[in-house]
Design an enzyme around this catalytic site. Structure first.
Site, PDB file in Angstrom:
ATOM      1  N   ASP A 168       0.860  -1.167   0.000  1.00  0.00           N
ATOM      2  CA  ASP A 168       0.000   0.000   0.000  1.00  0.00           C
ATOM      3  C   ASP A 168       0.910   1.234   0.000  1.00  0.00           C
ATOM      4  O   ASP A 168       2.131   1.148   0.151  1.00  0.00           O
ATOM      5  CB  ASP A 168      -0.939  -0.039   1.224  1.00  0.00           C
ATOM      6  CG  ASP A 168      -2.183   0.816   1.005  1.00  0.00           C
ATOM      7  OD1 ASP A 168      -3.203   0.567   1.659  1.00  0.00           O
ATOM      8  OD2 ASP A 168      -2.118   1.744   0.166  1.00  0.00           O
TER       9      ASP A 168
HETATM   10  C1  GLC Z   1      -4.302   4.254  -0.153  1.00  0.00           C
HETATM   11  C2  GLC Z   1      -5.201   3.096   0.215  1.00  0.00           C
HETATM   12  C3  GLC Z   1      -5.297   2.025  -0.837  1.00  0.00           C
HETATM   13  C4  GLC Z   1      -5.174   2.647  -2.214  1.00  0.00           C
HETATM   14  C5  GLC Z   1      -3.773   3.219  -2.328  1.00  0.00           C
HETATM   15  C6  GLC Z   1      -3.544   3.895  -3.681  1.00  0.00           C
HETATM   16  O1  GLC Z   1      -3.565   4.682   0.934  1.00  0.00           O
HETATM   17  O2  GLC Z   1      -4.970   2.464   1.462  1.00  0.00           O
HETATM   18  O3  GLC Z   1      -6.553   1.359  -0.661  1.00  0.00           O
HETATM   19  O4  GLC Z   1      -5.400   1.672  -3.216  1.00  0.00           O
HETATM   20  O5  GLC Z   1      -3.482   4.145  -1.284  1.00  0.00           O
HETATM   21  O6  GLC Z   1      -4.333   5.034  -3.775  1.00  0.00           O
END
Ligand code: GLC
Length: 729
Positions: A289
């Protein structure tokens, strides 16, 4: 001599770098993906390989929660970008640099959060779970995939399948509720909708099951915190949706932010490698993430970014989202022998494999199509409206609905003319101006024959009660009041936890103020989590949960109020009586003293339970029957129940089939959803619903090591308030 020798030597070694016509194997679309990956890998330098393991961002970062250093210069050979724009020309320019200005021309993988629509925004996933219509969810995901791919996005970070029982957590909006089976079925439907059967040069995109794993258990419902979860619970509750999506062929998985029992998900080799790759055979790749690799330092699991890179990569995270740790430290880690070329090659192979499967080498560029050919197709909007209507849950109705014989309707409340908040969190490229307001939906539905009268009443929060008097005057002059309340879009989603699930006081007081006008009060709720409705419930004639329904929620909601649409939504997440009851969910284990242990101040039961939802039809369940009274582990059998629609209104009913194992060497939930079916039952008709039980699939449990467990003894299979007892020999 040398020129002749090379092909000869290479051919003897049994590896052909180039075809007869001199075209490198990796550029030959007729070769197998594995051959192409192997050939390309051999040609790549270490720097080129490491770049493939990194993802940066391009475009204005619209996720306000993700702050941190921006990478100014995105190298042409980067493996992937999160593409915040829907500008095809910009995307193609970035891709051109990768394809035409780098040595091997490896295309970039463009990812984005296409969570509940790309531009045609449909209901949030929590609402989708209440539709119990996986084929419709699949249809909408296919729509989203088409819009995304035609707009330059090849990969979505969806479905989010984190089972959650804590409505304080803002991200409950993104999952399919409290039940593992519902999250699994809807997750698989989403994967199928996004990916289809063939990613190659089609209007499909790669999916990403997230956030692996246990993120829904965030302590106190606060985001990014640690989670304490037993291996038993991981196996029986939080892992099943991921296993189902891996079996359905999900191309990627995203590691979660949370620390799991002292080992953060992003550095958890047991989960990322032993279970996901070795045990389940996931052949795709894991992306961290956002900044989750670097965050291992904040979590106290890595001394610095370099150690964070080492821990995440060796645990099984192939791609580093955003924080640049892999690119910064892999050369050193390789020199120090802490990671190996082989590990890098394996990770790069997984990423290249997806790029070949998507056809990016053959078609790296996105055609520039007029907007009308890319997004907001009429059939997409129609499907979005249908899913909105099927996900709405009628919580209360004293008979005022469907509305009839009304001439004047008061439409009051902060949601009545809102466009923005109806779209909810994670709205991708959704635009408020594309959304129909609830008021517009009512206008369209009730037409000229009925007069609508609007007053805001109050804001979503705050203490300005100056609008109450006008609202009361309006109510007094009308036949019925439709009170549109709810949450701002930013009150749910990422980093949007709330300490109470009650609506703000001002909205509660508006209900109270209008409840004394002597007119029926229909409360329409648009929100991204289960709410505490115990104060307004006695004051409302009817309550309709419309969730955050997307672009066409207005029509869907109005259709239910008029009776054109017979409500069929059933809750996929419990509505507590109060925040104090959290966590409360249907599939909990039995208490040692079921008749005791109650709160002193309120009941132990929820306000609205899992599976609850009213219809305009009246469904009467017959007795259950099975085609055998002796069951064995390897013999499937069928259980059936007749459901009669004793009304004069055709309606959809969802039959939820639950399994109970009252005595097992591992205590089990009091009941477990193991199958469901939604079907139209015409007025006056009787339909027979059947559940084909495969004991090893539907009766079995799992132990703390992930091994299936099926013990002889009594099992109960039930629907609604009845069950059949069968004895497994
Ligand atoms: C965010 C979220 C995740 C998302 C990623 C990209 O922090 O936790 O669900 O896909 O970043 O935006």
């Amino acid at each position: 001599m040398k020129r002749i020798l090379l092909p000869l030597v290479v051919t003897i070694l049994g590896v052909s770098c180039a075809g007869d016509d001199g075209i490198p194997v990796y550029r030959q679309s007729g070769r197998s993906v594995d051959e192409r990956v192997e050939d390309l890998l051999r040609r790549m330098t270490l720097e080129e390989k490491i770049l493939q393991l990194n993802q940066y961002i391009v475009g204005l970062n619209t996720n306000v929660n993700n702050i941190g250093r921006e990478i100014e210069e995105v190298p042409a050979g980067i493996g992937s970008v999160i593409y915040f724009s829907d500008n095809v020309a910009l995307r193609n320019e970035l891709q051109r640099k990768a394809v035409e200005e780098t040595r091997l021309g490896i295309p970039v993988l463009f990812g984005f959060d296409v969570i509940h629509g790309f531009r045609t925004i449909y209901p949030i996933p929590l609402a989708q779970g209440c539709s119990w219509n996986p084929s419709l969810v699949e249809t909408l995901c296919r729509t989203a995939a088409r819009e995304a791919r035609l707009s330059g996005t090849d990969w979505t970070f969806s479905p989010m399948i984190d089972v959650s029982r804590d409505a304080r957590w803002g991200r409950v909006a993104e999952c399919y509720g409290e039940d593992p089976y519902c999250n699994a079925v809807m997750g698989v439907a989403s994967v199928r909708g996004y990916q289809g059967e063939d990613l190659y040069l089609t209007e499909r995109i790669a999916a990403c099951a997230k956030h692996y794993v246990g993120y829904g258990l965030s302590q106190g419902g606060r985001d990014y915190t640690s989670t304490d979860v037993s291996m038993q619970s991981l196996w029986d509750t939080y892992l099943p949706p991921y296993k189902a999506c891996v079996e359905a062929g999900v191309e990627t998985v995203m590691s979660a932010f949370n620390d799991i029992n002292g080992v953060p998900a992003t550095a958890n080799a047991a989960l990322l490698t032993d279970i996901l790759k070795r045990r389940w055979g996931h052949a795709g790749f894991v992306v961290s993430d956002w900044n989750a690799v670097e965050q291992l330092v904040a979590q106290g699991y890595a001394r610095d970014r370099k150690e964070a890179a080492l821990r995440a990569f060796t645990a099984g995270v192939e791609m580093d989202m955003k924080d640049d740790c892999y690119r910064a430290y892999f050369p050193e880690l390789l020199d120090e022998g802490k990671i190996t070329q082989r590990q890098i090659d394996e990770a790069v192979s997984r990423i290249l494999r997806l790029k070949f499967r998507l056809g990016l080498f053959e078609r790296p560029y996105t055609d520039s199509l007029p907007e009308a050919e890319r997004v907001l197709a009429p059939e997409a909007l129609q499907a979005a409206e249908q899913l909105a209507g099927e996900s709405m849950v009628l919580l209360k109705n004293d008979g005022v609905l469907p509305l009839s014989g009304v001439d004047d309707i008061a439409v009051i409340g902060p949601m009545a003319r809102d466009r923005f908040h109806l779209l909810g969190s994670w709205r991708c490229h959704g635009r408020a101006e594309d959304a129909q307001t609830l008021y517009e939906g009512l206008e369209q539905e009730f037409g000229s024959g009925v007069s609508l009268h609007y007053a805001p009443g109050c804001d979503f929060d705050g203490s300005d009660r100056s609008g109450f008097a006008r609202a009361r005057q309006l109510a007094a002059r009308c036949d019925v009041v439709i009170l549109c309340l709810g949450e701002r879009a930013e009150w749910s989603g990422e980093n949007a936890s709330r300490s109470t699930i009650a609506l703000p006081e001002i909205q509660q007081e508006l209900v109270e103020a209008l409840s004394t006008c002597g007119k029926p009060l229909v409360v329409v709720l648009s929100n991204g989590r289960p709410l505490d409705l115990h104060r307004m419930e006695p004051l409302a004639s009817a309550m309709l949960e419309i969730w955050q329904p997307g672009l066409r929620g207005g029509s869907a909601m109005a259709g239910i109020l008029s009776g054109r649409v017979n409500p069929s939504g059933r809750l996929c997440m419990t509505f507590p009586r109060s925040t104090g009851q959290i966590p409360i969910f249907y599939n909990s284990r039995s208490s040692a003293r079921p008749d005791q242990g109650h709160y002193q101040d309120i009941s132990n039961t929820p306000l609205y339970e899992f599976g609850y939802g009213l219809s305009y039809s009246k469904f009467v369940y017959g007795e259950l029957s099975a085609d055998t009274d002796r069951i064995s582990a390897h013999e499937p059998f069928t259980v059936r129940v007749d459901v009669t629609n004793e009304s004069d209104v055709d309606g959809y009913e969802t039959v939820h089939w639950y399994v109970t194992d009252p005595c097992c060497s591992i205590t089990r939930p009091v009941k477990e959803l193991r199958y469901f079916e939604k079907r139209l039952i015409p007025a006056g008709a009787t339909e027979t619903f059947t559940f084909r039980v495969v004991p090893e699939r539907d009766l079995a449990y799992v132990d703390s090591e992930g091994n299936p467990l099926l013990e002889a003894g009594e099992f109960r299979i039930g629907v609604k308030d009845r069950s059949l007892t069968l004895n497994l020999e």
